[in-house]
Design a protein around this motif. Structure first.
Motif, PDB file in Angstrom:
ATOM      1  N   TYR A  68     -95.033 -37.182 -58.372  1.00  0.00           N
ATOM      2  CA  TYR A  68     -95.113 -37.560 -59.787  1.00  0.00           C
ATOM      3  C   TYR A  68     -94.687 -39.007 -60.038  1.00  0.00           C
ATOM      4  O   TYR A  68     -95.323 -39.712 -60.831  1.00  0.00           O
ATOM      5  CB  TYR A  68     -94.257 -36.635 -60.653  1.00  0.00           C
ATOM      6  CG  TYR A  68     -94.900 -35.303 -60.924  1.00  0.00           C
ATOM      7  CD1 TYR A  68     -96.087 -35.205 -61.620  1.00  0.00           C
ATOM      8  CD2 TYR A  68     -94.309 -34.128 -60.472  1.00  0.00           C
ATOM      9  CE1 TYR A  68     -96.681 -33.980 -61.861  1.00  0.00           C
ATOM     10  CE2 TYR A  68     -94.892 -32.901 -60.718  1.00  0.00           C
ATOM     11  CZ  TYR A  68     -96.082 -32.840 -61.415  1.00  0.00           C
ATOM     12  OH  TYR A  68     -96.660 -31.627 -61.649  1.00  0.00           O
ATOM     13  N   ASN A  72     -98.387 -41.052 -58.306  1.00  0.00           N
ATOM     14  CA  ASN A  72     -99.136 -41.060 -59.566  1.00  0.00           C
ATOM     15  C   ASN A  72     -98.436 -41.854 -60.648  1.00  0.00           C
ATOM     16  O   ASN A  72     -98.506 -41.508 -61.835  1.00  0.00           O
ATOM     17  CB  ASN A  72     -99.388 -39.626 -60.024  1.00  0.00           C
ATOM     18  CG  ASN A  72    -100.326 -38.923 -59.082  1.00  0.00           C
ATOM     19  OD1 ASN A  72    -101.438 -39.370 -58.877  1.00  0.00           O
ATOM     20  ND2 ASN A  72     -99.866 -37.854 -58.476  1.00  0.00           N
ATOM     21  N   ASN A  75    -100.154 -42.954 -64.162  1.00  0.00           N
ATOM     22  CA  ASN A  75    -101.379 -42.162 -64.210  1.00  0.00           C
ATOM     23  C   ASN A  75    -101.091 -40.892 -65.008  1.00  0.00           C
ATOM     24  O   ASN A  75    -100.877 -39.825 -64.442  1.00  0.00           O
ATOM     25  CB  ASN A  75    -101.848 -41.832 -62.796  1.00  0.00           C
ATOM     26  CG  ASN A  75    -103.228 -41.237 -62.767  1.00  0.00           C
ATOM     27  OD1 ASN A  75    -103.860 -41.057 -63.808  1.00  0.00           O
ATOM     28  ND2 ASN A  75    -103.696 -40.928 -61.576  1.00  0.00           N
ATOM     29  N   PRO A  76    -101.060 -40.988 -66.345  1.00  0.00           N
ATOM     30  CA  PRO A  76    -100.617 -39.858 -67.159  1.00  0.00           C
ATOM     31  C   PRO A  76    -101.517 -38.628 -67.071  1.00  0.00           C
ATOM     32  O   PRO A  76    -101.065 -37.527 -67.365  1.00  0.00           O
ATOM     33  CB  PRO A  76    -100.597 -40.414 -68.579  1.00  0.00           C
ATOM     34  CG  PRO A  76    -101.354 -41.680 -68.542  1.00  0.00           C
ATOM     35  CD  PRO A  76    -101.384 -42.144 -67.136  1.00  0.00           C
ATOM     36  N   THR A  77    -102.761 -38.766 -66.633  1.00  0.00           N
ATOM     37  CA  THR A  77    -103.616 -37.585 -66.513  1.00  0.00           C
ATOM     38  C   THR A  77    -103.119 -36.642 -65.421  1.00  0.00           C
ATOM     39  O   THR A  77    -103.368 -35.442 -65.479  1.00  0.00           O
ATOM     40  CB  THR A  77    -105.069 -37.992 -66.213  1.00  0.00           C
ATOM     41  OG1 THR A  77    -105.104 -38.740 -65.001  1.00  0.00           O
ATOM     42  CG2 THR A  77    -105.642 -38.825 -67.350  1.00  0.00           C
ATOM     43  N   GLN A  78    -102.412 -37.180 -64.431  1.00  0.00           N
ATOM     44  CA  GLN A  78    -101.887 -36.344 -63.346  1.00  0.00           C
ATOM     45  C   GLN A  78    -100.700 -35.498 -63.788  1.00  0.00           C
ATOM     46  O   GLN A  78    -100.304 -34.575 -63.081  1.00  0.00           O
ATOM     47  CB  GLN A  78    -101.502 -37.203 -62.151  1.00  0.00           C
ATOM     48  CG  GLN A  78    -102.682 -37.848 -61.467  1.00  0.00           C
ATOM     49  CD  GLN A  78    -103.628 -36.811 -60.882  1.00  0.00           C
ATOM     50  OE1 GLN A  78    -103.215 -35.860 -60.232  1.00  0.00           O
ATOM     51  NE2 GLN A  78    -104.908 -36.989 -61.142  1.00  0.00           N
ATOM     52  N   LEU A  80    -100.794 -33.449 -66.071  1.00  0.00           N
ATOM     53  CA  LEU A  80    -101.348 -32.141 -66.445  1.00  0.00           C
ATOM     54  C   LEU A  80    -101.479 -31.219 -65.242  1.00  0.00           C
ATOM     55  O   LEU A  80    -101.669 -30.027 -65.392  1.00  0.00           O
ATOM     56  CB  LEU A  80    -102.718 -32.333 -67.100  1.00  0.00           C
ATOM     57  CG  LEU A  80    -102.721 -33.177 -68.369  1.00  0.00           C
ATOM     58  CD1 LEU A  80    -104.137 -33.437 -68.834  1.00  0.00           C
ATOM     59  CD2 LEU A  80    -101.904 -32.500 -69.452  1.00  0.00           C
ATOM     60  N   ILE A  81    -101.368 -31.767 -64.048  1.00  0.00           N
ATOM     61  CA  ILE A  81    -101.503 -30.985 -62.819  1.00  0.00           C
ATOM     62  C   ILE A  81    -100.117 -30.608 -62.318  1.00  0.00           C
ATOM     63  O   ILE A  81     -99.220 -31.443 -62.266  1.00  0.00           O
ATOM     64  CB  ILE A  81    -102.245 -31.805 -61.746  1.00  0.00           C
ATOM     65  CG1 ILE A  81    -103.646 -32.120 -62.219  1.00  0.00           C
ATOM     66  CG2 ILE A  81    -102.259 -31.068 -60.418  1.00  0.00           C
ATOM     67  CD1 ILE A  81    -104.397 -33.072 -61.317  1.00  0.00           C
TER      68      ILE A  81
END
Length: 95
Positions: A68, A72, A75-78, A80-81
């Motif tokens: 995290y 990433n 990279n705020p979209t990561q 969500l994973i």
């Protein structure tokens, strides 16, 4: 990302504290095997098993924080994973 600072900052501090306590555990395991060489085999097995589980847990925690915060970064979209190492820790604690 102000609201994430407190969340991931707390996780990072928690992993650091866990790493320090893991060092204490290593010293305790060393002292146990040095001071009690004739102890029952089941006690030795229990100590080794708990040390192994603590080692795996700390490794998974470091992987999650690294994934995290380093891999990433920005990279705020990561966010969500849910990374696999967190899923392993969470699923093993639920059983």
């Amino acid at each position: 990302m102000g609201e994430l600072d407190a969340t991931y900052g707390a996780v990072l501090v928690g992993v650091f504290v866990s790493a320090v306590l893991y060092g204490v555990t290593n010293v305790q395991v060393y002292v146990f095997f040095r001071e009690y060489p004739r102890d029952v085999i089941w006690n030795k097995f229990a100590v080794l098993w708990l040390w192994f589980l603590d080692t795996v847990h700390l490794g998974l925690c470091f992987h999650m924080v690294y994934w995290y915060l380093i891999t990433n970064y920005a990279n705020p979209t990561q966010l969500l994973i849910v990374v696999w190492s967190f899923q392993v820790c969470y699923s093993s604690s639920r059983t």
